[in-house]
Scaffold this motif. Structure first.
Motif, PDB file in Angstrom:
ATOM      1  N   ARG A 267       0.840  -1.206   0.000  1.00 16.80           N
ATOM      2  CA  ARG A 267       0.000   0.000   0.000  1.00 16.80           C
ATOM      3  C   ARG A 267       0.870   1.249   0.000  1.00 16.80           C
ATOM      4  O   ARG A 267       1.855   1.332   0.728  1.00 16.80           O
TER       5      ARG A 267
ATOM      6  N   PRO B 140      -4.220   5.299   4.325  1.00 14.71           N
ATOM      7  CA  PRO B 140      -4.249   4.455   5.518  1.00 14.71           C
ATOM      8  C   PRO B 140      -3.341   3.226   5.363  1.00 14.71           C
ATOM      9  O   PRO B 140      -3.227   2.673   4.277  1.00 14.71           O
ATOM     10  N   MET B 141      -2.683   2.835   6.418  1.00 16.03           N
ATOM     11  CA  MET B 141      -1.859   1.618   6.481  1.00 16.03           C
ATOM     12  C   MET B 141      -0.793   1.535   5.380  1.00 16.03           C
ATOM     13  O   MET B 141      -0.694   0.537   4.661  1.00 16.03           O
TER      14      MET B 141
ATOM     15  N   GLU C  77      -1.531  -5.595   0.147  1.00 12.65           N
ATOM     16  CA  GLU C  77      -2.974  -5.653  -0.075  1.00 12.65           C
ATOM     17  C   GLU C  77      -3.289  -6.365  -1.374  1.00 12.65           C
ATOM     18  O   GLU C  77      -2.442  -6.483  -2.265  1.00 12.65           O
ATOM     19  N   PHE C  78      -4.520  -6.834  -1.457  1.00  8.76           N
ATOM     20  CA  PHE C  78      -5.089  -7.309  -2.711  1.00  8.76           C
ATOM     21  C   PHE C  78      -5.685  -6.111  -3.443  1.00  8.76           C
ATOM     22  O   PHE C  78      -5.998  -5.097  -2.817  1.00  8.76           O
TER      23      PHE C  78
ATOM     24  N   GLY D 262      -8.503  -3.778  -4.813  1.00 11.34           N
ATOM     25  CA  GLY D 262      -9.844  -3.584  -4.260  1.00 11.34           C
ATOM     26  C   GLY D 262     -10.147  -2.126  -4.062  1.00 11.34           C
ATOM     27  O   GLY D 262      -9.303  -1.263  -4.316  1.00 11.34           O
ATOM     28  N   GLY D 263     -11.348  -1.849  -3.605  1.00 11.33           N
ATOM     29  CA  GLY D 263     -11.759  -0.473  -3.364  1.00 11.33           C
ATOM     30  C   GLY D 263     -13.223  -0.406  -3.049  1.00 11.33           C
ATOM     31  O   GLY D 263     -13.856  -1.439  -2.830  1.00 11.33           O
ATOM     32  N   LYS D 264     -13.708   0.797  -3.036  1.00 11.89           N
ATOM     33  CA  LYS D 264     -15.067   1.010  -2.555  1.00 11.89           C
ATOM     34  C   LYS D 264     -16.099   0.904  -3.679  1.00 11.89           C
ATOM     35  O   LYS D 264     -15.835   1.277  -4.821  1.00 11.89           O
TER      36      LYS D 264
ATOM     37  N   TYR E 155     -11.123  -0.275  11.948  1.00 12.59           N
ATOM     38  CA  TYR E 155      -9.775   0.287  11.918  1.00 12.59           C
ATOM     39  C   TYR E 155      -9.771   1.625  12.642  1.00 12.59           C
ATOM     40  O   TYR E 155     -10.830   2.246  12.805  1.00 12.59           O
TER      41      TYR E 155
ATOM     42  N   HIS F  71      -8.949   4.242  11.295  1.00 11.80           N
ATOM     43  CA  HIS F  71      -9.489   5.211  10.320  1.00 11.80           C
ATOM     44  C   HIS F  71     -10.966   4.976  10.030  1.00 11.80           C
ATOM     45  O   HIS F  71     -11.559   5.682   9.211  1.00 11.80           O
TER      46      HIS F  71
ATOM     47  N   VAL G 133     -14.978  -0.892   8.392  1.00 10.71           N
ATOM     48  CA  VAL G 133     -15.116  -1.343   7.007  1.00 10.71           C
ATOM     49  C   VAL G 133     -15.906  -2.640   6.975  1.00 10.71           C
ATOM     50  O   VAL G 133     -15.866  -3.419   7.932  1.00 10.71           O
TER      51      VAL G 133
ATOM     52  N   LEU H 253     -15.795  -5.663   4.372  1.00 12.71           N
ATOM     53  CA  LEU H 253     -14.995  -6.112   3.232  1.00 12.71           C
ATOM     54  C   LEU H 253     -15.619  -7.366   2.643  1.00 12.71           C
ATOM     55  O   LEU H 253     -15.821  -8.344   3.368  1.00 12.71           O
TER      56      LEU H 253
ATOM     57  N   PRO I  71      -3.277  -6.003   6.042  1.00 13.35           N
ATOM     58  CA  PRO I  71      -4.141  -5.399   7.063  1.00 13.35           C
ATOM     59  C   PRO I  71      -4.747  -6.508   7.926  1.00 13.35           C
ATOM     60  O   PRO I  71      -4.993  -7.608   7.433  1.00 13.35           O
TER      61      PRO I  71
ATOM     62  N   ALA J 247      -7.598  -7.221   8.905  1.00 12.65           N
ATOM     63  CA  ALA J 247      -8.860  -7.805   8.428  1.00 12.65           C
ATOM     64  C   ALA J 247      -8.629  -8.910   7.399  1.00 12.65           C
ATOM     65  O   ALA J 247      -9.530  -9.691   7.115  1.00 12.65           O
ATOM     66  N   ASN J 248      -7.424  -9.001   6.833  1.00 18.18           N
ATOM     67  CA  ASN J 248      -7.162 -10.024   5.811  1.00 18.18           C
ATOM     68  C   ASN J 248      -6.788 -11.381   6.398  1.00 18.18           C
ATOM     69  O   ASN J 248      -6.742 -12.372   5.672  1.00 18.18           O
TER      70      ASN J 248
HETATM   71  N1  8GT Z   1      -7.818  -2.793  -1.502  1.00 18.99           N
HETATM   72  C1  8GT Z   1      -7.752  -3.411  -0.326  1.00 18.99           C
HETATM   73  N2  8GT Z   1      -8.324  -2.830   0.772  1.00 18.99           N
HETATM   74  C2  8GT Z   1      -8.211  -3.496   1.929  1.00 18.99           C
HETATM   75  C3  8GT Z   1      -7.568  -4.765   2.029  1.00 18.99           C
HETATM   76  N3  8GT Z   1      -7.641  -5.173   3.321  1.00 18.99           N
HETATM   77  C4  8GT Z   1      -8.275  -4.230   4.020  1.00 18.99           C
HETATM   78  O1  8GT Z   1      -8.526  -4.258   5.211  1.00 18.99           O
HETATM   79  N4  8GT Z   1      -8.636  -3.180   3.173  1.00 18.99           N
HETATM   80  C5  8GT Z   1      -9.367  -1.985   3.604  1.00 18.99           C
HETATM   81  O2  8GT Z   1     -10.436  -1.710   2.748  1.00 18.99           O
HETATM   82  C6  8GT Z   1     -10.744  -0.316   2.772  1.00 18.99           C
HETATM   83  C7  8GT Z   1     -10.991   0.204   1.363  1.00 18.99           C
HETATM   84  O3  8GT Z   1      -9.791   0.350   0.718  1.00 18.99           O
HETATM   85  P1  8GT Z   1      -9.575   1.368  -0.491  1.00 18.99           P
HETATM   86  O4  8GT Z   1      -8.427   0.836  -1.257  1.00 18.99           O
HETATM   87  O5  8GT Z   1     -10.836   1.653  -1.192  1.00 18.99           O
HETATM   88  O6  8GT Z   1      -9.264   2.757   0.166  1.00 18.99           O
HETATM   89  P2  8GT Z   1      -7.975   3.260   0.934  1.00 18.99           P
HETATM   90  O7  8GT Z   1      -8.083   2.892   2.360  1.00 18.99           O
HETATM   91  O8  8GT Z   1      -6.734   2.769   0.228  1.00 18.99           O
HETATM   92  O9  8GT Z   1      -7.960   4.804   0.795  1.00 18.99           O
HETATM   93  P3  8GT Z   1      -9.081   5.860   0.419  1.00 18.99           P
HETATM   94  O10 8GT Z   1     -10.161   5.726   1.459  1.00 18.99           O
HETATM   95  O11 8GT Z   1      -8.359   7.159   0.508  1.00 18.99           O
HETATM   96  O12 8GT Z   1      -9.529   5.532  -0.962  1.00 18.99           O
HETATM   97  C8  8GT Z   1      -9.603   0.366   3.483  1.00 18.99           C
HETATM   98  O13 8GT Z   1     -10.011   0.700   4.786  1.00 18.99           O
HETATM   99  C9  8GT Z   1      -8.538  -0.717   3.521  1.00 18.99           C
HETATM  100  O14 8GT Z   1      -7.712  -0.588   4.617  1.00 18.99           O
HETATM  101  C10 8GT Z   1      -6.993  -5.353   0.869  1.00 18.99           C
HETATM  102  O15 8GT Z   1      -6.426  -6.448   0.879  1.00 18.99           O
HETATM  103  N5  8GT Z   1      -7.122  -4.625  -0.287  1.00 18.99           N
END
Ligand code: 8GT
Length: 124
Positions: free
Chosen positions: A13, A18-19, A24-25, A27-29, A65, A67, A70, A72, A106, A108-109
């Motif tokens: 990451r 965050p973190m 990480e794998f 992914g996103g929102k 977290y 922050h 979540v 997931l 993280p 949660a994984n």
């Molecule tokens: N992409 C990804 N997110 C993960 C993993 N494990 C995990 O706990 N997360 C959590 O999933 C949430 C969504 O991740 P995200 O990539 O959309 O967003 P982000 O935290 O990097 O930053 P952002 O909120 O500024 O977009 C985050 O809180 C992140 O910490 C993982 O393996 N891959």
């Protein structure tokens, strides 16, 4: 989780979010008006440059977290083109399933990493 044979796409990451520094794998929102499967395909393409198909839903878990909370949902995916590679600038690399427990993900994984080792760790 994008799998090809024994290997999965992961990256460190980036700083500034965050973190930083944990693996990480892709992914996103979820965006408005898309299904989770559509979000998975979109995020994988945006983040890795690879076109993937969803093989199956894996599981969903909640984690709080510092922050924020979540929820997931994990999906097992595979690249559509058998030899395609992630774009170098994405930072995503293939790592053998047996290496995943040695990388810091993280918190949660944790359960998902154990399950992947159980299911795919015995493959040739
Ligand atoms: N992409 C990804 N997110 C993960 C993993 N494990 C995990 O706990 N997360 C959590 O999933 C949430 C969504 O991740 P995200 O990539 O959309 O967003 P982000 O935290 O990097 O930053 P952002 O909120 O500024 O977009 C985050 O809180 C992140 O910490 C993982 O393996 N891959």
């Amino acid at each position: 989780m994008v799998r090809r044979d024994r290997r999965f796409l992961v990256r460190v990451r980036p700083k500034g979010g965050p973190m930083p520094g944990v693996w990480e794998f892709p992914g996103g929102k979820l965006e408005a008006d898309e299904t989770p499967e559509e979000a998975v395909v979109r995020e994988c393409l945006e983040e890795t440059g690879l076109r993937v198909r969803v093989v199956r839903y894996w599981n969903t878990l909640r984690y709080i977290y510092p922050h924020g909370p979540v929820e997931l949902s994990y999906y097992l995916c595979e690249p559509i083109e058998p030899d395609a590679q992630p774009t170098p600038e994405s930072g995503f690399v293939w790592r053998d399933v047996a290496d995943l427990p040695n990388l810091t993900f993280p918190p949660a994984n944790g359960p998902v990493i154990s399950q992947l080792v159980e299911v795919f760790g015995h493959m040739e």
